[in-house]
Design an enzyme around this catalytic site. Structure first.
Site, PDB file in Angstrom:
ATOM      1  N   ARG A   3      40.671  44.205  46.476  1.00 34.22           N
ATOM      2  CA  ARG A   3      41.143  42.841  46.600  1.00 34.22           C
ATOM      3  C   ARG A   3      42.238  42.804  47.677  1.00 34.22           C
ATOM      4  O   ARG A   3      42.827  43.818  48.003  1.00 34.22           O
ATOM      5  CB  ARG A   3      41.700  42.336  45.277  1.00 34.22           C
ATOM      6  CG  ARG A   3      40.658  42.193  44.179  1.00 34.22           C
ATOM      7  CD  ARG A   3      41.324  41.947  42.829  1.00 34.22           C
ATOM      8  NE  ARG A   3      42.204  40.794  42.885  1.00 34.22           N
ATOM      9  CZ  ARG A   3      43.241  40.604  42.061  1.00 34.22           C
ATOM     10  NH1 ARG A   3      43.544  41.522  41.152  1.00 34.22           N
ATOM     11  NH2 ARG A   3      43.977  39.512  42.154  1.00 34.22           N
ATOM     12  N   SER A  41      45.212  41.106  47.649  1.00 32.80           N
ATOM     13  CA  SER A  41      46.606  40.848  47.276  1.00 32.80           C
ATOM     14  C   SER A  41      47.481  42.045  47.642  1.00 32.80           C
ATOM     15  O   SER A  41      46.999  43.174  47.801  1.00 32.80           O
ATOM     16  CB  SER A  41      46.712  40.575  45.777  1.00 32.80           C
ATOM     17  OG  SER A  41      46.463  41.758  45.034  1.00 32.80           O
ATOM     18  N   LYS A 101      42.854  47.310  33.444  1.00 37.79           N
ATOM     19  CA  LYS A 101      42.904  46.258  32.427  1.00 37.79           C
ATOM     20  C   LYS A 101      42.046  45.057  32.805  1.00 37.79           C
ATOM     21  O   LYS A 101      41.712  44.237  31.946  1.00 37.79           O
ATOM     22  CB  LYS A 101      44.349  45.814  32.176  1.00 37.79           C
ATOM     23  CG  LYS A 101      45.025  45.078  33.302  1.00 37.79           C
ATOM     24  CD  LYS A 101      46.453  44.733  32.941  1.00 37.79           C
ATOM     25  CE  LYS A 101      47.164  43.987  34.051  1.00 37.79           C
ATOM     26  NZ  LYS A 101      46.582  42.656  34.317  1.00 37.79           N
ATOM     27  N   ASP A 102      41.658  44.929  34.081  1.00 35.74           N
ATOM     28  CA  ASP A 102      40.782  43.841  34.512  1.00 35.74           C
ATOM     29  C   ASP A 102      39.301  44.175  34.343  1.00 35.74           C
ATOM     30  O   ASP A 102      38.449  43.296  34.498  1.00 35.74           O
ATOM     31  CB  ASP A 102      41.021  43.508  35.994  1.00 35.74           C
ATOM     32  CG  ASP A 102      42.398  42.930  36.256  1.00 35.74           C
ATOM     33  OD1 ASP A 102      42.980  42.337  35.322  1.00 35.74           O
ATOM     34  OD2 ASP A 102      42.903  43.074  37.385  1.00 35.74           O
ATOM     35  N   SER A 135      49.435  35.564  30.867  1.00 37.01           N
ATOM     36  CA  SER A 135      48.730  36.376  29.881  1.00 37.01           C
ATOM     37  C   SER A 135      48.864  35.803  28.475  1.00 37.01           C
ATOM     38  O   SER A 135      49.973  35.723  27.937  1.00 37.01           O
ATOM     39  CB  SER A 135      49.295  37.806  29.896  1.00 37.01           C
ATOM     40  OG  SER A 135      48.962  38.513  28.729  1.00 37.01           O
ATOM     41  N   ARG A 145      48.148  37.352  25.835  1.00 36.88           N
ATOM     42  CA  ARG A 145      48.710  38.448  25.040  1.00 36.88           C
ATOM     43  C   ARG A 145      50.230  38.428  25.087  1.00 36.88           C
ATOM     44  O   ARG A 145      50.906  38.526  24.042  1.00 36.88           O
ATOM     45  CB  ARG A 145      48.188  39.794  25.576  1.00 36.88           C
ATOM     46  CG  ARG A 145      48.876  41.019  24.958  1.00 36.88           C
ATOM     47  CD  ARG A 145      48.514  42.287  25.717  1.00 36.88           C
ATOM     48  NE  ARG A 145      48.883  42.219  27.119  1.00 36.88           N
ATOM     49  CZ  ARG A 145      50.098  42.484  27.599  1.00 36.88           C
ATOM     50  NH1 ARG A 145      51.075  42.833  26.772  1.00 36.88           N
ATOM     51  NH2 ARG A 145      50.347  42.409  28.892  1.00 36.88           N
ATOM     52  N   ARG A 146      50.796  38.310  26.290  1.00 33.36           N
ATOM     53  CA  ARG A 146      52.257  38.275  26.423  1.00 33.36           C
ATOM     54  C   ARG A 146      52.821  37.019  25.771  1.00 33.36           C
ATOM     55  O   ARG A 146      53.846  37.068  25.084  1.00 33.36           O
ATOM     56  CB  ARG A 146      52.652  38.334  27.892  1.00 33.36           C
ATOM     57  CG  ARG A 146      52.385  39.683  28.547  1.00 33.36           C
ATOM     58  CD  ARG A 146      52.679  39.644  30.034  1.00 33.36           C
ATOM     59  NE  ARG A 146      52.416  40.931  30.664  1.00 33.36           N
ATOM     60  CZ  ARG A 146      51.889  41.073  31.873  1.00 33.36           C
ATOM     61  NH1 ARG A 146      51.576  40.008  32.592  1.00 33.36           N
ATOM     62  NH2 ARG A 146      51.673  42.281  32.373  1.00 33.36           N
ATOM     63  N   ARG A 194      50.357  31.202  37.317  1.00 33.56           N
ATOM     64  CA  ARG A 194      49.405  32.004  38.064  1.00 33.56           C
ATOM     65  C   ARG A 194      50.032  32.322  39.411  1.00 33.56           C
ATOM     66  O   ARG A 194      51.060  31.786  39.776  1.00 33.56           O
ATOM     67  CB  ARG A 194      48.084  31.240  38.285  1.00 33.56           C
ATOM     68  CG  ARG A 194      47.137  31.180  37.087  1.00 33.56           C
ATOM     69  CD  ARG A 194      46.492  32.497  36.722  1.00 33.56           C
ATOM     70  NE  ARG A 194      45.889  33.182  37.840  1.00 33.56           N
ATOM     71  CZ  ARG A 194      44.664  32.963  38.308  1.00 33.56           C
ATOM     72  NH1 ARG A 194      43.909  32.019  37.771  1.00 33.56           N
ATOM     73  NH2 ARG A 194      44.180  33.672  39.306  1.00 33.56           N
ATOM     74  N   GLY A 195      49.361  33.173  40.181  1.00 33.68           N
ATOM     75  CA  GLY A 195      49.852  33.502  41.512  1.00 33.68           C
ATOM     76  C   GLY A 195      50.292  34.944  41.602  1.00 33.68           C
ATOM     77  O   GLY A 195      50.394  35.659  40.602  1.00 33.68           O
ATOM     78  N   VAL A 244      52.910  38.194  42.693  1.00 29.74           N
ATOM     79  CA  VAL A 244      54.255  38.528  42.210  1.00 29.74           C
ATOM     80  C   VAL A 244      55.314  37.697  42.919  1.00 29.74           C
ATOM     81  O   VAL A 244      56.234  37.162  42.282  1.00 29.74           O
ATOM     82  CB  VAL A 244      54.519  40.033  42.392  1.00 29.74           C
ATOM     83  CG1 VAL A 244      55.985  40.354  42.142  1.00 29.74           C
ATOM     84  CG2 VAL A 244      53.637  40.841  41.441  1.00 29.74           C
ATOM     85  N   ARG A 261      55.416  34.129  41.617  1.00 25.00           N
ATOM     86  CA  ARG A 261      55.985  34.034  40.270  1.00 25.00           C
ATOM     87  C   ARG A 261      57.501  34.241  40.298  1.00 25.00           C
ATOM     88  O   ARG A 261      58.250  33.530  39.627  1.00 25.00           O
ATOM     89  CB  ARG A 261      55.323  35.051  39.337  1.00 25.00           C
ATOM     90  CG  ARG A 261      53.829  34.820  39.168  1.00 25.00           C
ATOM     91  CD  ARG A 261      53.222  35.746  38.134  1.00 25.00           C
ATOM     92  NE  ARG A 261      51.770  35.699  38.166  1.00 25.00           N
ATOM     93  CZ  ARG A 261      50.992  36.055  37.165  1.00 25.00           C
ATOM     94  NH1 ARG A 261      51.515  36.494  36.042  1.00 25.00           N
ATOM     95  NH2 ARG A 261      49.679  35.980  37.278  1.00 25.00           N
ATOM     96  N   CYS A 263      40.231  40.893  28.805  1.00 22.73           N
ATOM     97  CA  CYS A 263      41.555  41.210  29.342  1.00 22.73           C
ATOM     98  C   CYS A 263      42.526  40.052  29.177  1.00 22.73           C
ATOM     99  O   CYS A 263      43.729  40.231  29.326  1.00 22.73           O
ATOM    100  CB  CYS A 263      41.451  41.621  30.804  1.00 22.73           C
ATOM    101  SG  CYS A 263      41.048  40.268  31.922  1.00 22.73           S
TER     102      CYS A 263
END
Length: 319
Positions: free
Chosen positions: A10, A12, A80-81, A126, A128-129, A146-147, A149, A152, A239
């Site tokens: 990717r 990013s 994790k993805d 997330s 989960r978080r 989203r976005g 680092v 964010r 995920c």
């Protein structure tokens, strides 16, 4: 002359940093040159919440298509993805040594979670978080973001948010650990299954490359994430699910005496239900330990939480 290997990644900053690290390690170990090939995934072009677009697979399908079309020779994923179901004709040939899988807080004024006043806004993409943050009972307002680092973190420096929760491994690979105000204890925030680990994937039929990539594989990391991802698979979660799992391997003094300890958690989106369990056993039984822990969680009612919250229709990737 042997041509350079084509590594799909990717575009990013984080993905490129991860892929460069793998490329450099592979070149150092084998002498083989590696060129990065940028691939755009659906998760990169969509601004929708991960749970809405399906979560699992949105960052990997286009990379897998590039492998199967012979546009690249190997691809690097954040583990994790990666969907827990194996991809036909593809092999995860290496799982390098894992980075620190814990989550971290990046907050204004160097504050910790406990120091943030009630009503403070914490951003995360997330579920989960978000679920585990709400389960802490700190009266924080958890909002979706989203976005990348930088995007964010800018929401914190601008005052739009009081803090964000991110993976420590990603910040470490980007050289941004200076932004961390607290490393979250897994007892508070259990990481995502496979968090901090990378997967190096190639075509199964390319047996020579499969053998070459094996030099990057770390057996202890592979055992730990096998247990975590088996738990996720048994729960039929993805995920983007409010499921946490963290396995560690304790090396024994005698041959075949290594022990694997895995903790798992399923938390409802509002934080009201928090089911946590752990199991321990021989490291060579990593997959079975993941199944056992998943069964224990299901026995305590995790199936109701998972069934109610994780059956999200998936959308197809675009490249």
């Amino acid at each position: 002359m042997t041509p350079p290997l084509r590594l799909g990644t990717r575009g990013s900053k984080l993905a490129m940093a991860q892929s460069r690290g793998v490329a450099e390690a592979l070149t150092a170990a084998t002498g083989r040159a590696v060129n990065l090939v940028e691939i755009t995934t659906y998760g990169d072009v969509s601004n929708e919440p991960l749970a809405t677009i399906g979560g699992t697979g949105v960052f990997v399908n286009a990379l897998r298509e590039a492998l199967l079309d012979d546009r690249v020779d190997l691809a690097v994923h954040s583990l994790k993805d990666l969907p827990t179901t194996p991809a036909e004709n593809l092999t995860v040939a290496a799982i390098p040594e894992r980075a620190d899988p814990r989550d971290v807080l990046c907050a204004r004024d160097d504050l910790t979670l406990a120091e943030l006043p009630p009503g403070s806004t914490i951003g995360t993409g997330s579920p989960r978080r978000a679920a585990q943050l709400r389960a802490l009972g700190l009266e924080l307002e958890v909002v979706p973001v989203r976005g990348n680092v930088d995007t964010r973190m800018a929401k914190v420096t601008s005052g739009e948010l009081d803090g964000i929760v991110l993976a420590r491994a990603g910040l470490s690979r980007l050289g941004r650990l200076d932004a961390v105000t607290e490393v979250l204890d897994p007892l508070q925030m259990l990481p995502a299954p496979g968090q901090g680990a990378l997967a190096v994937e190639c075509r199964t039929a390319d047996e020579e490359l499969v053998g070459t990539l094996a030099v990057l594989d770390d057996p202890m990391t592979r055992a730990a994430v096998t247990a975590e991802r088996t738990l996720l698979a048994v729960l039929e979660a993805g995920c983007s699910a409010p499921v946490g799992a963290y396995a560690v391997v304790a090396e024994g003094d005698a041959p075949q005496s290594d022990e694997l300890y895995i903790r798992g958690a399923v938390v409802s989106s509002d934080g009201a239900i928090s089911i946590r369990k752990s199991v321990t056993g021989p490291v060579e039984e990593a997959e079975q330990l993941g199944r056992t822990l998943a069964g224990d969680l299901l026995d305590d009612g995790a199936g109701t939480v998972v069934g109610a919250e994780l059956k999200v229709p998936k959308k197809e990737n675009v490249s």
